[in-house]
Design an enzyme around this catalytic site. Structure first.
Site, mmCIF file in Angstrom:
data_model
loop_
_atom_site.group_PDB
_atom_site.id
_atom_site.type_symbol
_atom_site.label_atom_id
_atom_site.label_comp_id
_atom_site.label_asym_id
_atom_site.label_seq_id
_atom_site.Cartn_x
_atom_site.Cartn_y
_atom_site.Cartn_z
ATOM 1 N N ALA A 1 44.741 52.955 37.283
ATOM 2 C CA ALA A 1 46.283 54.232 38.086
ATOM 3 C C ALA A 1 47.243 53.390 38.125
ATOM 4 O O ALA A 1 47.041 52.359 38.764
ATOM 5 C CB ALA A 1 45.463 54.700 39.640
ATOM 6 N N SER A 2 48.046 54.301 38.266
ATOM 7 C CA SER A 2 49.175 53.643 38.805
ATOM 8 C C SER A 2 49.515 52.004 37.595
ATOM 9 O O SER A 2 50.034 52.974 36.385
ATOM 10 C CB SER A 2 49.781 52.911 40.169
ATOM 11 O OG SER A 2 51.277 53.603 40.594
ATOM 12 N N GLY A 3 49.777 51.380 37.833
ATOM 13 C CA GLY A 3 50.447 50.193 36.769
ATOM 14 C C GLY A 3 49.053 50.126 36.254
ATOM 15 O O GLY A 3 49.430 49.847 34.928
#
Length: 599
Positions: free
Chosen positions: A388-390
């Protein structure tokens, strides 16, 4: 030559000779103690322990006594090792069946699904695989239910009470300490700062967690129902009646019997055709690990690199965090990717991602290295529990993305800010004064909130990264318009099933499926075998013995052991506060918006 110089040279020569003698002695001891492949009797039963956090990959120590882990805390079981054991047992004619001893499982739901997939694959061999639990909660039983037969100790219980998720909020504690969290985030659902800035769950966060819980609960019920040949409505009713005693679970059809371990072994003897007087021939996991896959015709053929990205993303080398968890160092990752790209014998690259994200700068370095590698050979991402995200940022450009339906992914958004410590300093009697040169020289002072002018500059920086870097790169990798990516981004967390519906994931499956796709993309014939080449390569004997930056010292091991003894909620709170060290320097963070734990 002076006498002093001669004495110095003699002394240096003696030290060098001593070093060589010690190293030669260690090598001799290593080869003397290194065990060969064990002898496996026909119709044996392999016993595997399924418990712990099951990190994706833990490098095998080249030292028989497993330095340093063997000295400071025991060997860590990995998911990769567990799955390899099942693969070998499937094709090994000497193995008649498998007994899984299932203990407390700290891994996430995606890994649980991958284990269930591996059990299903093993069962296609026609060999029996039994599960044994002294007791079990949701995840333990979920894994066990994939086996041919499930046994629970007569005094055991099934705590399959349903799923629960919680989030921790630290604003009340920070207020008491005089710490003001001054943050800015992009995206309606980018709630990562909420654990610092709020006292309770926001409506957006509650919406996401409810969505994830509903989906996971339905999948749990349906998969258990299918495995145990029960109606989903029946499984739901049993969950509402839990905890269940072992005998109740048996009557309900959730398990096949209540038995002690010896009785389960006797049942396996009957299943495998042993005579009554014969003892069950058991092979321990520690013995079977010494059976090389190649000796069974596995892990041979065209070379595909498997690069593990496990943990929070940051600068420097991959290592363990102060909290004992793995982390992803951009320096280590980029070097591994570049090596795989430049190695002409490697036909494709598979990146196994189990990361909630981290700093945007290091995420971008890894993203670019994969983009360069993709120009020469296929790149496939296999998502584990979390990407998730990065973690999604580094995955977005892959030729194909594979995830389990339960993988936590998405969270396309960023946040940044700083803790303002003025109140805390006043409380403890500390005075901090600044002398500045430059219009924005004081923007990251920990004693003052952002001024209106500083805030405008800071928010412009954060928006620029999201709209000019994150969203366009995901759009490019996913072959979508930036406007569409922004609409499903906004920091929103999706599970693998929801992400696939929205084009953020291509296929369901685990690492095996990702390798199969990489094989197809590389044009390797279907009848050709595959050799997995792990990058970065495990540390050599010399590196294990003589350390370097990446060796875990005794003090670090003791620190990790002390943290492990703390209550889980307190550990999670300390991990959140640990982010302050990076955030206070103004680093932009692409991180999962909340510490999500579904049990």
């Amino acid at each position: 030559m002076s006498n002093a110089r001669k004495i110095a040279l003699i002394f240096a020569g003696l030290l060098l000779a001593l070093f060589i003698a010690v190293f030669a002695g260690v090598l001799a001891l290593y080869f003397a103690l290194k065990p060969g492949e064990p002898s496996i009797a026909p119709n044996s039963v392999l016993v595997l322990r399924v418990s712990g956090d099951l990190p994706d990959y833990v490098a095998e120590s080249p030292i028989p006594f497993n330095l340093p882990r063997g000295i400071f805390g025991g060997e860590v079981r990995s998911l990769t090792d567990l799955l390899w054991q099942l693969k070998k047992a499937k094709v090994d004619r000497r193995i008649g069946g498998v007994l899984l001893e299932i203990g407390d499982v700290g891994a996430g739901w995606a890994k649980a699904d991958e284990i269930r997939d591996a059990i299903a694959d093993f069962r296609r061999s026609g060999k029996p695989i039994y599960a044994y639990l002294t007791y079990g909660a949701n995840k333990e039983y979920y894994i066990a239910s994939a086996c041919e037969r499930v046994y629970v100790a007569p005094v055991g219980d099934l705590f399959i009470n349903g799923l629960a998720a919680n989030a921790i909020f630290l604003r009340g504690a920070l207020d008491k300490l005089g710490v003001y969290p001054d943050f800015y985030q992009i995206g309606k659902y980018k709630n990562a700062p909420d654990q610092l800035t709020r006292r309770e769950m926001s409506d957006a966060q509650r919406e996401v967690i409810n969505s994830l819980l509903d989906d996971q609960f339905a999948r749990y019920i349906n998969n258990v129902a299918a495995a145990r040949k029960l109606a989903p409505e029946t499984v739901r009713e049993l969950i509402d009646q839990a905890p269940l005693r072992a005998e109740q679970a048996k009557r309900a059809g959730l398990i096949d019997g209540t038995a002690y371990r010896e009785e389960v072994e006797n049942e396996l003897k009957r299943r495998l055709g042993y005579r009554d007087a014969e003892r069950l021939r058991i092979v321990k996991a520690s013995q079977y690990k010494r059976i090389e896959p190649e000796s069974l015709g596995l892990n041979r053929g065209e070379r595909i690199a498997v690069i593990y990205a496990s943990g929070a993303i940051g600068p420097g080398r991959s290592n363990n965090s102060p909290f004992g968890e793995q982390n992803v160092g951009s320096e280590t990752m980029v070097r591994a990717i570049d090596e795989a790209r430049d190695d002409r014998t490697i036909r494709a690259i598979v990146v196994r991602v189990d990361s909630p994200g981290g700093t945007v700068y290091d995420s971008d370095l890894i993203w670019r290295a994969l983009e360069e590698a993709k120009k020469r050979k296929p790149v496939v991402v296999s998502m584990s529990d979390v990407a998730a995200s990065g973690g999604y940022y580094i995955s977005a450009g892959a030729n194909s993305i594979v995830a389990e339906p339960s993988t936590i992914t998405g969270s396309i958004g960023v946040f940044a800010g700083k803790p303002v410590l003025k109140g805390f300093y006043d409380w403890i009697g500390v005075n901090s004064e600044w002398i500045l040169r430059g219009r924005y020289a004081g923007i990251f002072r920990e004693t003052e909130p952002f001024t209106p002018e500083e805030r405008a500059k800071f928010e412009e920086l954060v928006r620029s990264y999201y709209y000019n870097e994150f969203v366009p790169k995901v759009a490019q990798g996913r072959h979508r318009d930036p406007e569409y990516i922004d609409s499903i981004g906004q920091g929103r967390v999706w599970n693998g099933a929801q992400a696939k519906e929205r084009g953020l994931v291509d296929e369901f499956g685990g690492l095996d499926r990702a390798i199969e796709i990489a094989k197809q993309l590389a044009g390797i014939p279907s009848d050709k075998g595959i050799q997995r080449v792990v990058k970065p390569a495990p540390r050599s004997l010399f590196e294990q013995l003589f350390g370097g930056d990446e060796a875990m010292g005794e003090d670090e091991a003791r620190w990790q052991a002390a943290l492990a003894s703390l209550p889980e909620d307190l550990r999670r709170a300390l991990q959140t506060l640990h982010l302050f060290e990076r955030i206070r320097r103004g680093e932009l963070m692409a991180l999962l918006p909340f510490d999500l734990k579904i049990e």
